[in-house]
Enzyme design. Structure first.
Site, PDB file in Angstrom:
ATOM      1  N   ARG A 194       0.773  -1.211  -0.021  1.00  0.00           N
ATOM      2  CA  ARG A 194       0.116   0.062  -0.089  1.00  0.00           C
ATOM      3  C   ARG A 194       0.868   1.152   0.059  1.00  0.00           C
ATOM      4  NH1 ARG A 194      -3.241  -3.760  -0.142  1.00  0.00           N
ATOM      5  NH2 ARG A 194      -2.313  -3.849  -1.983  1.00  0.00           N
ATOM      6  N   CYS A 242     -10.775   1.139   2.545  1.00  0.00           N
ATOM      7  CA  CYS A 242     -10.187   0.609   3.741  1.00  0.00           C
ATOM      8  C   CYS A 242      -9.492   1.857   4.520  1.00  0.00           C
ATOM      9  CB  CYS A 242      -9.026  -0.481   3.664  1.00  0.00           C
ATOM     10  SG  CYS A 242      -9.801  -2.118   3.060  1.00  0.00           S
ATOM     11  N   GLU A 317      -4.747   3.626   6.471  1.00  0.00           N
ATOM     12  CA  GLU A 317      -4.425   3.614   5.054  1.00  0.00           C
ATOM     13  C   GLU A 317      -4.945   4.772   4.477  1.00  0.00           C
ATOM     14  OE1 GLU A 317      -5.152  -0.322   3.395  1.00  0.00           O
ATOM     15  OE2 GLU A 317      -5.952   0.755   1.642  1.00  0.00           O
TER      16      GLU A 317
HETATM   17  C1  LIG Z   1     -15.369   0.999  -2.441  1.00  0.00           C
HETATM   18  C2  LIG Z   1     -13.677   1.033  -2.383  1.00  0.00           C
HETATM   19  C3  LIG Z   1     -13.182   0.004  -2.445  1.00  0.00           C
HETATM   20  C4  LIG Z   1     -11.770   0.100  -2.487  1.00  0.00           C
HETATM   21  N1  LIG Z   1     -11.023  -1.161  -2.558  1.00  0.00           N
HETATM   22  C5  LIG Z   1      -9.652  -1.085  -2.494  1.00  0.00           C
HETATM   23  C6  LIG Z   1      -8.758  -2.234  -2.560  1.00  0.00           C
HETATM   24  O1  LIG Z   1      -9.125  -3.339  -2.826  1.00  0.00           O
HETATM   25  N2  LIG Z   1      -7.553  -2.197  -2.616  1.00  0.00           N
HETATM   26  C7  LIG Z   1      -6.688  -0.789  -2.456  1.00  0.00           C
HETATM   27  O2  LIG Z   1      -5.577  -0.757  -2.282  1.00  0.00           O
HETATM   28  N3  LIG Z   1      -7.528   0.208  -2.169  1.00  0.00           N
HETATM   29  C8  LIG Z   1      -9.070   0.400  -2.471  1.00  0.00           C
HETATM   30  N4  LIG Z   1      -9.649   1.311  -2.212  1.00  0.00           N
HETATM   31  C9  LIG Z   1      -9.151   2.704  -1.941  1.00  0.00           C
HETATM   32  C10 LIG Z   1      -8.602   3.351  -3.414  1.00  0.00           C
HETATM   33  O3  LIG Z   1      -9.513   2.893  -4.331  1.00  0.00           O
HETATM   34  C11 LIG Z   1      -7.092   3.272  -3.751  1.00  0.00           C
HETATM   35  O4  LIG Z   1      -6.206   3.647  -2.758  1.00  0.00           O
HETATM   36  C12 LIG Z   1      -6.924   4.179  -4.926  1.00  0.00           C
HETATM   37  O5  LIG Z   1      -5.596   3.857  -5.318  1.00  0.00           O
HETATM   38  C13 LIG Z   1      -7.038   5.627  -4.609  1.00  0.00           C
HETATM   39  O6  LIG Z   1      -6.629   6.076  -5.857  1.00  0.00           O
HETATM   40  P1  LIG Z   1      -7.191   7.901  -5.959  1.00  0.00           P
HETATM   41  O7  LIG Z   1      -6.755   8.047  -7.374  1.00  0.00           O
HETATM   42  O8  LIG Z   1      -8.710   7.649  -5.681  1.00  0.00           O
HETATM   43  O9  LIG Z   1      -6.326   8.330  -4.812  1.00  0.00           O
HETATM   44  P2  LIG Z   1      -6.875   9.650  -3.962  1.00  0.00           P
HETATM   45  O10 LIG Z   1      -7.870   9.094  -2.785  1.00  0.00           O
HETATM   46  O11 LIG Z   1      -7.432  10.830  -4.809  1.00  0.00           O
HETATM   47  O12 LIG Z   1      -5.513  10.087  -3.152  1.00  0.00           O
HETATM   48  C14 LIG Z   1      -4.745   9.154  -2.361  1.00  0.00           C
HETATM   49  C15 LIG Z   1      -3.297   9.578  -2.221  1.00  0.00           C
HETATM   50  O13 LIG Z   1      -2.711   9.528  -3.111  1.00  0.00           O
HETATM   51  C16 LIG Z   1      -2.283  10.932  -3.616  1.00  0.00           C
HETATM   52  N5  LIG Z   1      -2.314  10.782  -5.322  1.00  0.00           N
HETATM   53  C17 LIG Z   1      -3.321  10.818  -5.878  1.00  0.00           C
HETATM   54  N6  LIG Z   1      -2.853  10.790  -7.127  1.00  0.00           N
HETATM   55  C18 LIG Z   1      -1.745  11.036  -7.421  1.00  0.00           C
HETATM   56  C19 LIG Z   1      -0.634  11.420  -8.123  1.00  0.00           C
HETATM   57  N7  LIG Z   1      -0.894  11.332  -9.459  1.00  0.00           N
HETATM   58  N8  LIG Z   1       0.776  11.232  -8.060  1.00  0.00           N
HETATM   59  C20 LIG Z   1       1.151  11.123  -6.530  1.00  0.00           C
HETATM   60  N9  LIG Z   1       0.303  11.234  -5.791  1.00  0.00           N
HETATM   61  C21 LIG Z   1      -1.273  10.917  -5.794  1.00  0.00           C
HETATM   62  C22 LIG Z   1      -2.996  11.397  -3.034  1.00  0.00           C
HETATM   63  O14 LIG Z   1      -2.241  13.058  -2.764  1.00  0.00           O
HETATM   64  C23 LIG Z   1      -3.300  11.143  -1.626  1.00  0.00           C
HETATM   65  O15 LIG Z   1      -2.103  11.384  -0.868  1.00  0.00           O
HETATM   66  C24 LIG Z   1     -11.109   1.197  -2.331  1.00  0.00           C
HETATM   67  C25 LIG Z   1     -11.856   2.362  -2.074  1.00  0.00           C
HETATM   68  C26 LIG Z   1     -13.395   2.137  -2.186  1.00  0.00           C
HETATM   69  C27 LIG Z   1     -13.874   3.575  -2.002  1.00  0.00           C
END
Ligand SMILES: Cc1cc2nc3c(=O)[nH]c(=O)nc-3n(C[C@H](O)[C@H](O)[C@H](O)COP(=O)(O)OP(=O)(O)OC[C@H]3O[C@@H](n4cnc5c(N)ncnc54)[C@H](O)[C@@H]3O)c2cc1C
Length: 322
Positions: A194, A242, A317
């Site tokens: 992660r 999570c 997380e």
């Molecule tokens: C229903 C549900 C199910 C999920 N299931 C899982 C799962 O099975 N496994 C899992 O790992 N996660 C899961 N997640 C969490 C999420 O989907 C992941 O962590 C995903 O990778 C987040 O990406 P994001 O673009 O939405 O990041 P954001 O939520 O927008 O940002 C998260 C972090 O990443 C940083 N960030 C975003 N974009 C960039 C970039 N381009 N460069 C550098 N940093 C950046 C942000 O600044 C922040 O610190 C789930 C979420 C939900 C709502």
């Protein structure tokens, strides 16, 4: 003249962030910048720095908790950076231009062909799962049902027991905290559980490598993982994924964070409209109208109960913006 013209890309003052997160809580950003090309993101980052801001990056907002009220400073969104395309043929790209689209990604490839894609940071994980599934390319099935953008997925090394984002990442294009753009391979980044281990760099895009497979087999795996995920997690509700990382299994007696929370009697706890999901203890859901303070209070309560019962400090997380 509008103040938005001062920025090198589309810019929204006092932009609502809550609707841009999957849990739908939180207030406004002083400035939200929306670049439409990786070069524009770099320009936006430089412009923010020139004005004395350290910009935050917003992907799909799927693992993020934004505070209530006004968040000072600049948020750069990757929403408009959704391009996915084939790499330039070997040596065909002008120097430094490998991330400019050439061919669409959707033509099926024969077995053994170069199954690589270039994707910008705002390509969504669900779109990448869908595109590769339709092409019959294997490697991303384990991300089925995981929301968010590729940049966020790379930064968080999103995934689970069926696979992780970095499982298909050949290289990433990063904007470092020194303002320099670099290409880095997977081995150079050494991603962890992660955690993309990017040292605060911003993901502009990535080259992704897959294996050509039977389309029916890829489709079946994607459908199976989606079924399992929806059976175990509140995927149709507003959550931030999570909340806690799974602790080291030796220290937790083999229990994941969700199981620890359930055993500590915290499943179903509520603060205002925020609720620890009765379906999966590691998810907090917004039943409608929750605010960030409700979610934060619930996080503290859950943590305290697990610490009392098991003597374990759960590590977050979800990313908290303060
Ligand atoms: C229903 C549900 C199910 C999920 N299931 C899982 C799962 O099975 N496994 C899992 O790992 N996660 C899961 N997640 C969490 C999420 O989907 C992941 O962590 C995903 O990778 C987040 O990406 P994001 O673009 O939405 O990041 P954001 O939520 O927008 O940002 C998260 C972090 O990443 C940083 N960030 C975003 N974009 C960039 C970039 N381009 N460069 C550098 N940093 C950046 C942000 O600044 C922040 O610190 C789930 C979420 C939900 C709502």
């Amino acid at each position: 003249m509008s103040a938005t013209l001062a920025w090198p890309c589309a810019a929204v003052p006092e932009a609502e962030l809550g609707p841009r997160t999957t849990i739908r809580v939180g207030g406004r950003a002083e400035w939200l910048l929306e670049p439409a090309h990786p070069d524009e993101l770099v320009a936006a980052w430089c412009a923010a720095h020139e004005r004395g801001y350290e910009p935050r990056i917003l992907g799909g907002g799927a693992n993020l908790l934004v505070p209530d009220g006004l968040l000072p400073g600049v948020v750069i969104a990757t929403e408009r950076l959704g391009r996915v395309f084939r790499p330039h043929p070997e040596g065909g790209a002008p120097e430094g231009d490998e991330f400019t689209p050439v061919l669409p990604a959707r033509t099926p490839l024969e077995r053994g062909a170069d199954a690589r894609l270039v994707a910008w940071a705002g390509a969504t994980l669900p779109a990448l799962v869908r595109i590769t599934r339709d092409l019959g390319w294997s490697g991303f099935e384990g991300l089925a049902g995981v929301p968010g953008h590729l940049g966020g997925g790379v930064a968080m090394n999103a995934g689970g027991r069926w696979g992780e984002t970095w499982g298909v990442v050949e290289s990433v294009r990063l904007l470092g905290s020194d303002g320099v753009v670099r290409q880095r391979t997977r081995a150079e980044c050494a991603p962890r559980y992660r955690d993309g281990n990017l040292d605060g760099a911003i993901v502009l895009g990535a080259v992704l490598a897959f294996r050509v497979d039977e389309p029916a087999a890829v489709r079946e795996r994607v459908a199976g993982f989606l079924r399992e995920k929806s059976a175990a997690q509140p995927v149709t509700e507003h959550s931030c994924g999570c909340v806690f990382k799974n602790p080291d299994r030796e220290r937790s007696g083999g229990l994941g964070a969700g199981q620890l929370i359930e055993a500590a009697g915290a499943k179903g706890l509520a603060r205002g409209q925020a609720l620890v999901s009765p379906k999966h203890g590691n998810f907090i859901v917004n039943r409608g109208g929750a605010c960030a303070a409700d979610v934060l209070a619930l996080i503290q309560e859950v943590r305290a109960r697990v610490a009392d019962r098991f003597g374990l400090e759960l590590e977050l997380e979800v990313k908290l913006w303060r």
